[in-house]
Design a protein around this motif. Structure first.
Motif, short mmCIF file in Angstrom:
data_model
loop_
_atom_site.label_atom_id
_atom_site.label_comp_id
_atom_site.label_asym_id
_atom_site.label_seq_id
_atom_site.Cartn_x
_atom_site.Cartn_y
_atom_site.Cartn_z
N LEU A 72 0.83 -1.20 0.00
CA LEU A 72 0.00 0.00 0.00
C LEU A 72 0.87 1.25 0.00
O LEU A 72 0.56 2.24 -0.68
N ALA A 73 1.95 1.22 0.77
CA ALA A 73 2.86 2.37 0.80
C ALA A 73 3.43 2.65 -0.58
O ALA A 73 3.57 3.80 -0.99
N ALA A 74 3.73 1.59 -1.32
CA ALA A 74 4.31 1.77 -2.66
C ALA A 74 3.36 2.48 -3.61
O ALA A 74 3.80 3.11 -4.57
N MET A 75 2.07 2.40 -3.35
CA MET A 75 1.08 3.08 -4.19
C MET A 75 0.66 4.42 -3.59
O MET A 75 -0.19 5.11 -4.15
N THR A 76 1.23 4.79 -2.46
CA THR A 76 0.87 5.97 -1.65
C THR A 76 -0.61 5.91 -1.25
O THR A 76 -1.30 6.93 -1.20
N ALA A 77 -1.09 4.72 -0.94
CA ALA A 77 -2.50 4.52 -0.61
C ALA A 77 -2.73 4.56 0.89
O ALA A 77 -1.89 4.09 1.68
N THR A 78 -3.88 5.08 1.30
CA THR A 78 -4.29 5.08 2.69
C THR A 78 -4.99 3.76 2.99
O THR A 78 -5.95 3.39 2.30
N PRO A 79 -4.56 3.01 4.01
CA PRO A 79 -5.19 1.73 4.31
C PRO A 79 -6.68 1.87 4.60
O PRO A 79 -7.11 2.84 5.24
N ALA A 80 -7.46 0.91 4.13
CA ALA A 80 -8.90 0.89 4.38
C ALA A 80 -9.28 -0.39 5.15
O ALA A 80 -9.74 -0.31 6.29
N PHE A 81 -9.09 -1.55 4.53
CA PHE A 81 -9.43 -2.79 5.23
C PHE A 81 -8.57 -3.92 4.68
O PHE A 81 -7.94 -3.80 3.64
N PHE A 82 -8.55 -5.04 5.42
CA PHE A 82 -7.85 -6.22 4.95
C PHE A 82 -8.65 -7.45 5.28
O PHE A 82 -9.52 -7.44 6.16
N THR A 83 -8.37 -8.52 4.56
CA THR A 83 -8.96 -9.82 4.86
C THR A 83 -7.84 -10.80 5.18
O THR A 83 -6.69 -10.63 4.75
N LEU A 84 -8.18 -11.84 5.93
CA LEU A 84 -7.20 -12.79 6.44
C LEU A 84 -7.65 -14.21 6.14
O LEU A 84 -8.76 -14.60 6.49
N ALA A 85 -6.80 -14.97 5.46
CA ALA A 85 -7.02 -16.41 5.28
C ALA A 85 -5.94 -17.14 6.07
O ALA A 85 -4.75 -16.94 5.83
N ASN A 112 -4.00 1.68 11.21
CA ASN A 112 -5.38 2.16 11.02
C ASN A 112 -6.06 1.46 9.86
O ASN A 112 -6.56 2.10 8.92
N ILE A 113 -6.11 0.13 9.93
CA ILE A 113 -6.73 -0.66 8.88
C ILE A 113 -7.66 -1.69 9.52
O ILE A 113 -7.32 -2.32 10.53
N MET A 114 -8.83 -1.85 8.95
CA MET A 114 -9.88 -2.69 9.52
C MET A 114 -9.77 -4.13 9.00
O MET A 114 -9.61 -4.36 7.81
N LEU A 115 -9.88 -5.10 9.91
CA LEU A 115 -10.06 -6.49 9.51
C LEU A 115 -11.53 -6.68 9.16
O LEU A 115 -12.40 -6.55 10.02
N ALA A 116 -11.81 -6.99 7.89
CA ALA A 116 -13.19 -6.99 7.42
C ALA A 116 -13.69 -8.37 7.01
O ALA A 116 -14.83 -8.48 6.55
N GLY A 117 -12.89 -9.41 7.18
CA GLY A 117 -13.36 -10.74 6.82
C GLY A 117 -12.20 -11.67 6.54
O GLY A 117 -11.04 -11.31 6.70
N GLY A 118 -12.54 -12.89 6.12
CA GLY A 118 -11.50 -13.85 5.80
C GLY A 118 -11.98 -15.28 5.88
O GLY A 118 -13.17 -15.57 5.74
#
Length: 317
Positions: A72-85, A112-118
């Motif tokens: 995400l840093a490489a794209m200069t993106a602000t974290p929003a959410f992530f999923t986990l398997a 500051n990123i939300m775990l939203a599923g997985g």
């Protein structure tokens, strides 16, 4: 714990939330609503490949999560959410998962990123897959470099690679603490990357080694990168290691620092942003018109580096 008890105990009701996640954990799919571009990356960490078999749950969480955030840093993106398997062998019992989840929760709050599923499943080999999603009005790509750009890197290079033999020997006492930290818990310059939006032309995170990652920018931007080994940011211990230190810094990988290009006119602005964020930045070269390649110099003298970057399917890696 069965699967649903595990999810409820370890991964539900984390404090970090995002208003654009309309439905997260607890349904067949998460629901996301946002008019802004969404950037997505996935990383898989496998025991014995991305972390040693003796790694503790906290270390596994770090080695799985932080490389994904670095994308995400490489794209200069602000974290929003992530999923986990999460694939768990039987010996990763309830206490192991609780510790893993606790550390992952801390990291999610830090960035500051939300775990939203997985998904969780039983399997023979411990495997962690993290899919990160970030928001960015104008994502920075690898193909955006322009001729006569400065080439920059953040942080020190080569520390994680230098630490690896000691990590595999489980010998913390014989390695500088900064190296140990760089391997197990790299400091991803995410806030600095976000601050660079609108200021830089191209970027990539240094995950497989500077030699190969710089070539990605050269090839996708169709330019030549001219880099000076004398300018590479090595700490004092790596400088003292001579050729081995240079090898770690150029081809070792696992740095999770940024390599980016920008016009010379924004040098002062980049340095000012770095000072504000407490990030080390170093100019290591320049882009030029020419066949896509990376040319190395020691001062004004051309040099050939004998090392290659890490590749997952290299027989020797």
């Amino acid at each position: 714990m069965d699967e649903f008890e595990l999810i409820k105990r370890c991964f539900a009701d984390w404090p970090t939330q995002h208003p654009n996640v309309l439905r997260g954990i607890g349904d067949d799919c998460l629901v996301w609503l946002d008019p802004e571009p969404l950037v997505i990356s996935v990383d898989t960490a496998v025991i014995g490949r991305h972390f040693p078999e003796f790694a503790n749950p906290e270390q596994v969480a770090q080695r799985a999560f932080l490389p994904a955030i670095s994308d995400l840093a490489a794209m200069t993106a602000t974290p929003a959410f992530f999923t986990l398997a999460l694939t768990l062998p039987k010996h990763c019992n309830g206490d192991w998962v609780v510790r893993f989840a606790h550390r992952l929760r801390e990291l999610a709050a830090q960035y500051n990123i939300m775990l939203a599923g997985g998904d969780t499943t039983l399997g023979e080999q411990l495997t962690v897959t993290i899919n990160v999603h970030g928001r960015c009005p104008h994502p920075v790509l690898r193909n955006g470099a322009q001729a006569q750009d400065d080439v920059w890197v953040t942080g020190y290079l080569g520390q994680a690679a230098a630490a690896l033999p000691y990590v595999l020997a489980n010998d913390e006492k014989e390695v500088p603490m900064e190296w140990w930290q760089a391997y197990w818990q790299p400091d991803v310059p995410l806030e600095f990357a976000i601050a660079l939006q609108g200021c830089i032309h191209s970027a990539i995170d240094i995950s497989d080694g500077l030699v190969g990652d710089a070539l990605h920018i050269a090839q996708q931007s169709e330019l030549a990168l001219h880099l000076n080994v004398h300018d590479l940011p090595l700490d004092s211990d790596l400088k003292a290691a001579g050729e081995n230190g240079l090898r770690c810094a150029t081809s070792g990988g696992d740095d999770y620092q940024l390599l980016f290009t920008a016009a010379p006119m924004v040098r002062e602005e980049i340095q000012h942003l770095a000072n504000q964020q407490g990030v080390l930045v170093t100019r290591i070269g320049q882009t030029r018109e020419g066949k896509p390649a990376v040319h190395w110099y020691d001062g004004d003298r051309p040099v050939t580096l004998p090392w290659q970057s890490f590749t997952h399917f290299n027989k020797e890696s």
